[in-house]
Design a protein around this motif. Structure first.
Motif, PDB file in Angstrom:
ATOM      1  N   ILE A 118      -7.890  -3.482   2.231  1.00  0.00           N
ATOM      2  CA  ILE A 118      -6.522  -2.914   2.232  1.00  0.00           C
ATOM      3  C   ILE A 118      -6.761  -1.300   2.504  1.00  0.00           C
ATOM      4  O   ILE A 118      -7.490  -0.710   1.986  1.00  0.00           O
ATOM      5  CB  ILE A 118      -5.738  -3.160   0.865  1.00  0.00           C
ATOM      6  CG1 ILE A 118      -5.271  -4.459   0.687  1.00  0.00           C
ATOM      7  CG2 ILE A 118      -4.575  -2.173   0.677  1.00  0.00           C
ATOM      8  CD1 ILE A 118      -4.618  -4.468  -0.619  1.00  0.00           C
ATOM      9  N   LYS A 120      -4.443   2.268   4.126  1.00  0.00           N
ATOM     10  CA  LYS A 120      -3.155   3.115   4.241  1.00  0.00           C
ATOM     11  C   LYS A 120      -2.518   2.767   5.717  1.00  0.00           C
ATOM     12  O   LYS A 120      -3.298   2.839   6.612  1.00  0.00           O
ATOM     13  CB  LYS A 120      -3.115   4.660   3.983  1.00  0.00           C
ATOM     14  CG  LYS A 120      -1.980   5.318   4.045  1.00  0.00           C
ATOM     15  CD  LYS A 120      -1.926   6.767   3.592  1.00  0.00           C
ATOM     16  CE  LYS A 120      -0.680   7.507   3.644  1.00  0.00           C
ATOM     17  NZ  LYS A 120       0.120   6.915   2.621  1.00  0.00           N
ATOM     18  N   ASN A 121      -1.043   2.493   5.778  1.00  0.00           N
ATOM     19  CA  ASN A 121      -0.496   2.108   6.710  1.00  0.00           C
ATOM     20  C   ASN A 121      -0.122   3.486   7.461  1.00  0.00           C
ATOM     21  O   ASN A 121       0.598   4.441   7.072  1.00  0.00           O
ATOM     22  CB  ASN A 121       0.679   1.398   6.703  1.00  0.00           C
ATOM     23  CG  ASN A 121       1.154   0.678   8.127  1.00  0.00           C
ATOM     24  OD1 ASN A 121       0.961   1.410   8.910  1.00  0.00           O
ATOM     25  ND2 ASN A 121       1.892  -0.388   7.884  1.00  0.00           N
ATOM     26  N   CYS A 131      -1.544  -1.645   3.961  1.00  0.00           N
ATOM     27  CA  CYS A 131      -1.640  -2.717   5.085  1.00  0.00           C
ATOM     28  C   CYS A 131      -3.093  -3.452   4.723  1.00  0.00           C
ATOM     29  O   CYS A 131      -4.050  -2.462   4.311  1.00  0.00           O
ATOM     30  CB  CYS A 131      -1.356  -2.244   6.571  1.00  0.00           C
ATOM     31  SG  CYS A 131      -1.995  -1.087   7.198  1.00  0.00           S
ATOM     32  N   GLU A 133      -6.562  -5.044   6.456  1.00  0.00           N
ATOM     33  CA  GLU A 133      -7.408  -4.547   7.867  1.00  0.00           C
ATOM     34  C   GLU A 133      -7.065  -5.569   8.913  1.00  0.00           C
ATOM     35  O   GLU A 133      -6.753  -6.777   8.931  1.00  0.00           O
ATOM     36  CB  GLU A 133      -8.766  -4.969   7.377  1.00  0.00           C
ATOM     37  CG  GLU A 133      -9.822  -4.466   8.399  1.00  0.00           C
ATOM     38  CD  GLU A 133     -11.206  -4.700   7.708  1.00  0.00           C
ATOM     39  OE1 GLU A 133     -12.094  -3.963   8.499  1.00  0.00           O
ATOM     40  OE2 GLU A 133     -11.570  -5.299   6.919  1.00  0.00           O
ATOM     41  N   ASN A 135      -4.601  -4.793  10.909  1.00  0.00           N
ATOM     42  CA  ASN A 135      -3.016  -4.563  11.382  1.00  0.00           C
ATOM     43  C   ASN A 135      -3.164  -2.900  12.141  1.00  0.00           C
ATOM     44  O   ASN A 135      -4.257  -2.323  11.794  1.00  0.00           O
ATOM     45  CB  ASN A 135      -2.142  -4.207  10.187  1.00  0.00           C
ATOM     46  CG  ASN A 135      -1.705  -5.661   9.518  1.00  0.00           C
ATOM     47  OD1 ASN A 135      -2.360  -6.820  10.004  1.00  0.00           O
ATOM     48  ND2 ASN A 135      -0.896  -5.581   8.568  1.00  0.00           N
ATOM     49  N   CYS A 138      -4.070   0.595  10.247  1.00  0.00           N
ATOM     50  CA  CYS A 138      -4.485   0.574   9.082  1.00  0.00           C
ATOM     51  C   CYS A 138      -5.938   1.413   9.064  1.00  0.00           C
ATOM     52  O   CYS A 138      -6.724   1.181   9.644  1.00  0.00           O
ATOM     53  CB  CYS A 138      -5.096  -0.985   8.953  1.00  0.00           C
ATOM     54  SG  CYS A 138      -5.701  -1.253   7.250  1.00  0.00           S
ATOM     55  N   PRO A 141      -9.734   1.061   5.382  1.00  0.00           N
ATOM     56  CA  PRO A 141      -9.391  -0.348   4.643  1.00  0.00           C
ATOM     57  C   PRO A 141     -10.745  -0.340   3.786  1.00  0.00           C
ATOM     58  O   PRO A 141     -11.826  -0.180   4.059  1.00  0.00           O
ATOM     59  CB  PRO A 141      -9.283  -1.424   5.508  1.00  0.00           C
ATOM     60  CG  PRO A 141     -10.175  -0.947   6.807  1.00  0.00           C
ATOM     61  CD  PRO A 141      -9.758   0.581   6.929  1.00  0.00           C
TER      62      PRO A 141
END
Length: 294
Positions: A118, A120-121, A131, A133, A135, A138, A141
């Motif tokens: 995970i 930050k978006n 979000c 990894e 995406n 991202c 992550p």
């Protein structure tokens, strides 16, 4: 639970060193905003004004974080030494947490280990979100693991849902919400991670049910009562039980904590200065963010 107010703080555990409260949904732990009068911090000051520490910014030392929308067990240290002992347990991966949730749809597998990194978006309009990894947008992550176990199948307001037990093996911002959404089963009432579609329920159905902090002289073992029962919410209609919650808790306590979790940065404290410096506050906040699991 009734909606939050200054007067109706629910205390699950209280000693000379710690208080564990059953945090309401849709209430912040603390706030620097003058207009936010109703927080866990203000509830504590209202109930226990004599326990507030003037040498800390918020008056109380919160040992970990719960999201605004999440209810359940929240531990507060009442002095500097107690906060240090709790920090030691978190740092050494000794703390055990388990959450209850209602998620959309039918989770077909009885037990799943959710393993999605995970970050930050950074996408425009979604910078308040996290979000997984892979995406687009991202950023940075980090490895994350959550164990999901099905408790019951049923319906919420006529729609199929599954009641689950979630055990975070790491501590990342919005981890449980992001992981559930990633497998196509967002948490009921999670407006953010349902892409702003799930806005009918009165709250997000995520609850910090179990907290165990194995302090050497004062082990804390607290259960915050299950709010997802038909007697408290008539829209929830369980239909088939798969696993018994009490049995799962026994299994969780017998397991060692996962090794994947990253250590938070240590918070260096000086006994010569009773007032916490801005640097110490920033380091502490960074650590707390790593434990904002929901």
């Amino acid at each position: 639970m009734e909606p939050a107010s200054l007067e109706n703080l629910c205390v699950l555990y209280h000693s000379a060193n710690y208080i564990v409260v059953n945090k309401h949904w849709d209430i912040r732990i603390d706030s620097k905003m003058w207009y936010e009068k109703q927080t866990v911090q203000s509830q504590l000051k209202h109930r226990y004004p004599e326990l507030a520490d003037p040498y800390t910014y918020y008056g109380f030392r919160f040992c970990h974080q719960l999201d605004f929308s999440t209810s359940g067990a929240l531990c507060v240290a009442l002095n500097k030494a107690a906060a240090g002992h709790a920090y030691h347990c978190f740092k050494n991966r000794l703390v055990t947490k388990a959450y209850l949730a209602l998620v959309r749809g039918v989770v077909t597998e009885e037990k799943i280990t959710l393993d999605f990194a995970i970050g930050k978006n950074t996408t425009e309009g979604k910078t308040h979100m996290m979000c997984i990894e892979g995406n687009e947008g991202c950023e940075n992550p980090k490895p994350c693991q959550t164990e999901l176990t099905v408790l019951e199948y049923g319906a919420y307001d006529g729609d199929p849902v599954t009641k689950v037990l979630l055990q975070p093996l790491t501590g990342r911002t919005h981890q449980l919400r992001v992981h559930c959404s990633a497998i196509g089963h967002p948490i009921v009432g999670d407006y953010t991670y349902s892409l702003r579609t799930d806005d009918a329920p009165y709250r997000m159905m995520l609850h910090a049910y179990f907290l165990h902090i194995p302090l050497e002289n004062e082990p804390i073992h607290v259960i915050a009562p299950d709010p997802f029962v038909p007697s408290l919410d008539s829209k929830w209609a369980p239909q088939r039980c798969v696993n018994i919650l009490e049995d799962l808790l026994k299994n969780i306590l017998s397991k060692p904590q996962a090794e994947i979790q990253e250590d938070p940065e240590p918070v260096h404290r000086s006994s010569s200065y009773p007032v916490e410096s801005e640097e110490q506050q920033a380091q502490c906040q960074q650590w707390l963010c790593e434990w904002n699991l929901d």
